[in-house]
Design a protein around this motif. Structure first.
Motif, PDB file in Angstrom:
ATOM      1  N   LYS A  48      42.898  44.858  39.398  1.00 24.65           N
ATOM      2  CA  LYS A  48      41.612  45.451  39.787  1.00 24.65           C
ATOM      3  C   LYS A  48      41.517  45.698  41.286  1.00 24.65           C
ATOM      4  CE  LYS A  48      39.002  41.163  40.131  1.00 24.65           C
ATOM      5  NZ  LYS A  48      37.855  40.426  39.640  1.00 24.65           N
ATOM      6  N   GLU A  49      42.347  45.051  42.088  1.00 30.72           N
ATOM      7  CA  GLU A  49      42.353  45.240  43.532  1.00 30.72           C
ATOM      8  C   GLU A  49      43.277  46.376  43.970  1.00 30.72           C
ATOM      9  OE1 GLU A  49      41.757  40.560  44.795  1.00 30.72           O
ATOM     10  OE2 GLU A  49      43.777  41.350  44.535  1.00 30.72           O
ATOM     11  N   ALA A  50      44.145  46.822  43.086  1.00 32.08           N
ATOM     12  CA  ALA A  50      45.168  47.802  43.434  1.00 32.08           C
ATOM     13  C   ALA A  50      44.614  49.222  43.329  1.00 32.08           C
ATOM     14  CB  ALA A  50      46.381  47.636  42.521  1.00 32.08           C
ATOM     15  N   ALA A  51      44.354  49.833  44.465  1.00 31.67           N
ATOM     16  CA  ALA A  51      43.808  51.198  44.493  1.00 31.67           C
ATOM     17  C   ALA A  51      44.857  52.241  44.127  1.00 31.67           C
ATOM     18  CB  ALA A  51      43.233  51.492  45.875  1.00 31.67           C
ATOM     19  N   LYS A  52      46.130  51.915  44.323  1.00 33.86           N
ATOM     20  CA  LYS A  52      47.197  52.889  44.075  1.00 33.86           C
ATOM     21  C   LYS A  52      47.982  52.599  42.797  1.00 33.86           C
ATOM     22  CE  LYS A  52      47.842  53.636  49.015  1.00 33.86           C
ATOM     23  NZ  LYS A  52      48.779  53.461  50.132  1.00 33.86           N
ATOM     24  N   ALA A  53      47.380  51.890  41.869  1.00 36.19           N
ATOM     25  CA  ALA A  53      48.028  51.632  40.585  1.00 36.19           C
ATOM     26  C   ALA A  53      47.662  52.742  39.610  1.00 36.19           C
ATOM     27  CB  ALA A  53      47.586  50.289  40.022  1.00 36.19           C
ATOM     28  N   GLU A  54      48.643  53.186  38.838  1.00 35.28           N
ATOM     29  CA  GLU A  54      48.405  54.222  37.830  1.00 35.28           C
ATOM     30  C   GLU A  54      48.806  53.678  36.469  1.00 35.28           C
ATOM     31  OE1 GLU A  54      50.510  57.768  38.876  1.00 35.28           O
ATOM     32  OE2 GLU A  54      49.743  57.758  40.912  1.00 35.28           O
ATOM     33  N   ILE A  55      47.931  53.860  35.489  1.00 30.43           N
ATOM     34  CA  ILE A  55      48.210  53.438  34.121  1.00 30.43           C
ATOM     35  C   ILE A  55      48.179  54.684  33.258  1.00 30.43           C
ATOM     36  CG2 ILE A  55      47.446  52.029  32.182  1.00 30.43           C
ATOM     37  CD1 ILE A  55      46.149  50.168  34.260  1.00 30.43           C
ATOM     38  N   LYS A  56      49.286  54.931  32.540  1.00 34.42           N
ATOM     39  CA  LYS A  56      49.396  56.132  31.709  1.00 34.42           C
ATOM     40  C   LYS A  56      49.783  55.751  30.291  1.00 34.42           C
ATOM     41  CE  LYS A  56      50.775  59.252  35.409  1.00 34.42           C
ATOM     42  NZ  LYS A  56      51.815  60.148  35.888  1.00 34.42           N
ATOM     43  N   ASP A  57      49.319  56.558  29.356  1.00 36.27           N
ATOM     44  CA  ASP A  57      49.683  56.394  27.959  1.00 36.27           C
ATOM     45  C   ASP A  57      51.139  56.811  27.773  1.00 36.27           C
ATOM     46  OD1 ASP A  57      49.628  56.061  25.258  1.00 36.27           O
ATOM     47  OD2 ASP A  57      48.030  57.496  24.885  1.00 36.27           O
ATOM     48  N   THR A  58      51.851  56.105  26.913  1.00 35.68           N
ATOM     49  CA  THR A  58      53.258  56.428  26.663  1.00 35.68           C
ATOM     50  C   THR A  58      53.447  57.240  25.387  1.00 35.68           C
ATOM     51  OG1 THR A  58      53.601  54.399  25.405  1.00 35.68           O
ATOM     52  CG2 THR A  58      54.063  54.317  27.786  1.00 35.68           C
ATOM     53  N   GLY A  59      52.381  57.443  24.640  1.00 35.95           N
ATOM     54  CA  GLY A  59      52.497  58.134  23.363  1.00 35.95           C
ATOM     55  C   GLY A  59      52.640  57.173  22.199  1.00 35.95           C
ATOM     56  N   THR A  60      52.820  55.897  22.481  1.00 37.24           N
ATOM     57  CA  THR A  60      52.842  54.876  21.435  1.00 37.24           C
ATOM     58  C   THR A  60      51.669  53.933  21.663  1.00 37.24           C
ATOM     59  OG1 THR A  60      54.289  53.402  22.677  1.00 37.24           O
ATOM     60  CG2 THR A  60      55.356  54.946  21.190  1.00 37.24           C
ATOM     61  N   ILE A  61      51.134  53.400  20.593  1.00 38.54           N
ATOM     62  CA  ILE A  61      49.916  52.606  20.666  1.00 38.54           C
ATOM     63  C   ILE A  61      50.139  51.249  21.324  1.00 38.54           C
ATOM     64  CG2 ILE A  61      50.098  51.476  18.413  1.00 38.54           C
ATOM     65  CD1 ILE A  61      46.929  53.090  19.767  1.00 38.54           C
ATOM     66  N   ASN A  62      51.391  50.733  21.293  1.00 41.86           N
ATOM     67  CA  ASN A  62      51.621  49.373  21.767  1.00 41.86           C
ATOM     68  C   ASN A  62      52.255  49.278  23.155  1.00 41.86           C
ATOM     69  OD1 ASN A  62      54.076  50.340  20.917  1.00 41.86           O
ATOM     70  ND2 ASN A  62      54.754  48.404  20.057  1.00 41.86           N
ATOM     71  N   LYS A  63      52.296  50.397  23.911  1.00 44.90           N
ATOM     72  CA  LYS A  63      52.840  50.351  25.272  1.00 44.90           C
ATOM     73  C   LYS A  63      52.072  51.295  26.188  1.00 44.90           C
ATOM     74  CE  LYS A  63      57.493  48.961  24.222  1.00 44.90           C
ATOM     75  NZ  LYS A  63      58.898  49.117  24.472  1.00 44.90           N
TER      76      LYS A  63
END
Length: 115
Positions: A48-63
Protein backbone atom coordinates in the motif's frame (compact mmCIF):
# COMPACT_ATOMS: atom_id res chain seq x y z
CA UNK A 1 6.36 -15.06 28.14
CA UNK A 2 9.32 -13.66 26.21
CA UNK A 3 10.15 -9.95 26.40
CA UNK A 4 8.88 -9.18 22.86
CA UNK A 5 5.42 -10.70 23.47
CA UNK A 6 5.25 -9.12 26.90
CA UNK A 7 5.92 -5.67 25.36
CA UNK A 8 3.05 -6.23 22.94
CA UNK A 9 0.65 -7.49 25.62
CA UNK A 10 1.46 -4.59 27.94
CA UNK A 11 1.54 -2.05 25.08
CA UNK A 12 5.10 -0.94 25.91
CA UNK A 13 8.14 -0.09 23.73
CA UNK A 14 5.98 1.67 21.15
CA UNK A 15 3.45 -1.17 20.71
CA UNK A 16 -0.29 -0.57 20.76
CA UNK A 17 -3.43 -2.25 19.50
CA UNK A 18 -5.36 -0.73 16.62
CA UNK A 19 -9.08 -0.88 16.03
CA UNK A 20 -10.42 -4.34 15.18
CA UNK A 21 -11.48 -4.80 11.55
CA UNK A 22 -13.68 -7.17 9.52
CA UNK A 23 -13.91 -7.30 5.72
CA UNK A 24 -17.72 -7.18 5.90
CA UNK A 25 -20.59 -8.19 8.19
CA UNK A 26 -20.55 -11.78 6.90
CA UNK A 27 -16.85 -12.30 7.70
CA UNK A 28 -16.12 -14.95 10.29
CA UNK A 29 -12.73 -13.48 11.18
CA UNK A 30 -11.89 -10.17 12.81
CA UNK A 31 -8.37 -8.73 12.75
CA UNK A 32 -6.78 -6.84 15.62
CA UNK A 33 -3.78 -4.88 14.31
CA UNK A 34 -0.65 -4.66 16.43
CA UNK A 35 0.92 -1.27 15.79
CA UNK A 36 4.41 -0.08 16.60
CA UNK A 37 5.68 3.46 16.44
CA UNK A 38 9.42 3.73 16.06
CA UNK A 39 11.94 6.12 14.59
CA UNK A 40 13.67 3.31 12.70
CA UNK A 41 13.16 3.26 8.94
CA UNK A 42 12.28 -0.01 7.26
CA UNK A 43 14.40 -1.18 4.33
CA UNK A 44 11.27 -2.34 2.48
CA UNK A 45 7.82 -1.00 1.56
CA UNK A 46 4.39 -2.44 2.16
CA UNK A 47 2.34 -2.84 -1.02
CA UNK A 48 0.00 0.00 0.00
CA UNK A 49 3.01 2.32 0.38
CA UNK A 50 4.45 1.53 -3.06
CA UNK A 51 3.40 4.26 -5.51
CA UNK A 52 5.24 2.60 -8.41
CA UNK A 53 3.86 -0.92 -8.02
CA UNK A 54 1.79 -2.32 -10.88
CA UNK A 55 -0.58 -5.26 -10.55
CA UNK A 56 -1.86 -6.83 -13.78
CA UNK A 57 -4.14 -9.72 -14.60
CA UNK A 58 -2.37 -12.70 -16.17
CA UNK A 59 -5.44 -14.17 -17.85
CA UNK A 60 -5.72 -16.93 -15.25
CA UNK A 61 -7.87 -16.63 -12.14
CA UNK A 62 -5.21 -17.86 -9.70
CA UNK A 63 -2.26 -15.58 -10.62
CA UNK A 64 -1.53 -11.89 -10.96
CA UNK A 65 1.62 -10.17 -12.16
CA UNK A 66 3.31 -7.66 -9.85
CA UNK A 67 5.94 -5.20 -11.03
CA UNK A 68 8.00 -3.29 -8.46
CA UNK A 69 9.06 0.07 -9.89
CA UNK A 70 10.37 1.24 -6.51
CA UNK A 71 13.98 1.41 -5.29
CA UNK A 72 13.19 -0.77 -2.25
CA UNK A 73 11.75 -4.30 -2.02
CA UNK A 74 7.97 -4.53 -1.64
CA UNK A 75 6.49 -6.87 0.97
CA UNK A 76 3.10 -8.40 0.09
CA UNK A 77 1.49 -10.04 3.11
CA UNK A 78 -0.39 -13.31 2.89
CA UNK A 79 -4.09 -12.45 2.84
CA UNK A 80 -3.55 -8.95 1.47
CA UNK A 81 -6.48 -8.02 -0.75
CA UNK A 82 -5.56 -7.03 -4.29
CA UNK A 83 -8.29 -5.06 -6.05
CA UNK A 84 -8.91 -6.15 -9.62
CA UNK A 85 -10.99 -4.75 -12.45
CA UNK A 86 -13.51 -7.60 -12.16
CA UNK A 87 -12.96 -9.03 -8.67
CA UNK A 88 -10.82 -8.86 -5.57
CA UNK A 89 -8.22 -11.53 -4.92
CA UNK A 90 -5.92 -12.28 -2.02
CA UNK A 91 -2.30 -13.43 -1.91
CA UNK A 92 -2.15 -17.04 -0.67
CA UNK A 93 1.35 -16.58 0.81
CA UNK A 94 3.66 -13.68 1.62
CA UNK A 95 6.00 -12.41 -1.09
CA UNK A 96 8.95 -10.04 -1.36
CA UNK A 97 9.26 -8.40 -4.78
CA UNK A 98 12.70 -6.94 -5.35
CA UNK A 99 13.22 -3.53 -7.01
CA UNK A 100 12.55 -3.46 -10.79
CA UNK A 101 11.43 -7.12 -10.62
CA UNK A 102 8.29 -8.53 -12.25
CA UNK A 103 6.83 -11.70 -10.71
CA UNK A 104 3.64 -13.72 -10.83
CA UNK A 105 2.08 -14.42 -7.45
CA UNK A 106 -0.54 -16.99 -6.55
CA UNK A 107 -3.91 -15.61 -5.48
CA UNK A 108 -7.42 -16.79 -4.63
CA UNK A 109 -10.74 -15.08 -5.20
CA UNK A 110 -12.13 -13.29 -2.18
CA UNK A 111 -15.82 -13.68 -3.08
CA UNK A 112 -17.23 -17.18 -3.46
CA UNK A 113 -20.08 -15.79 -5.58
CA UNK A 114 -17.73 -14.46 -8.27
CA UNK A 115 -16.05 -17.03 -10.55
Amino acid sequence: MNKYLQSIAEEKDGFSFGESWRYNEDSLVSLLPILRKTSKKRNYLLLKEAAKAEIKDTGTINKVEVYNGEDKPIYIRMGEILAGSTQERTAIRSYVVMPKEKVQIEVRCVHASKG
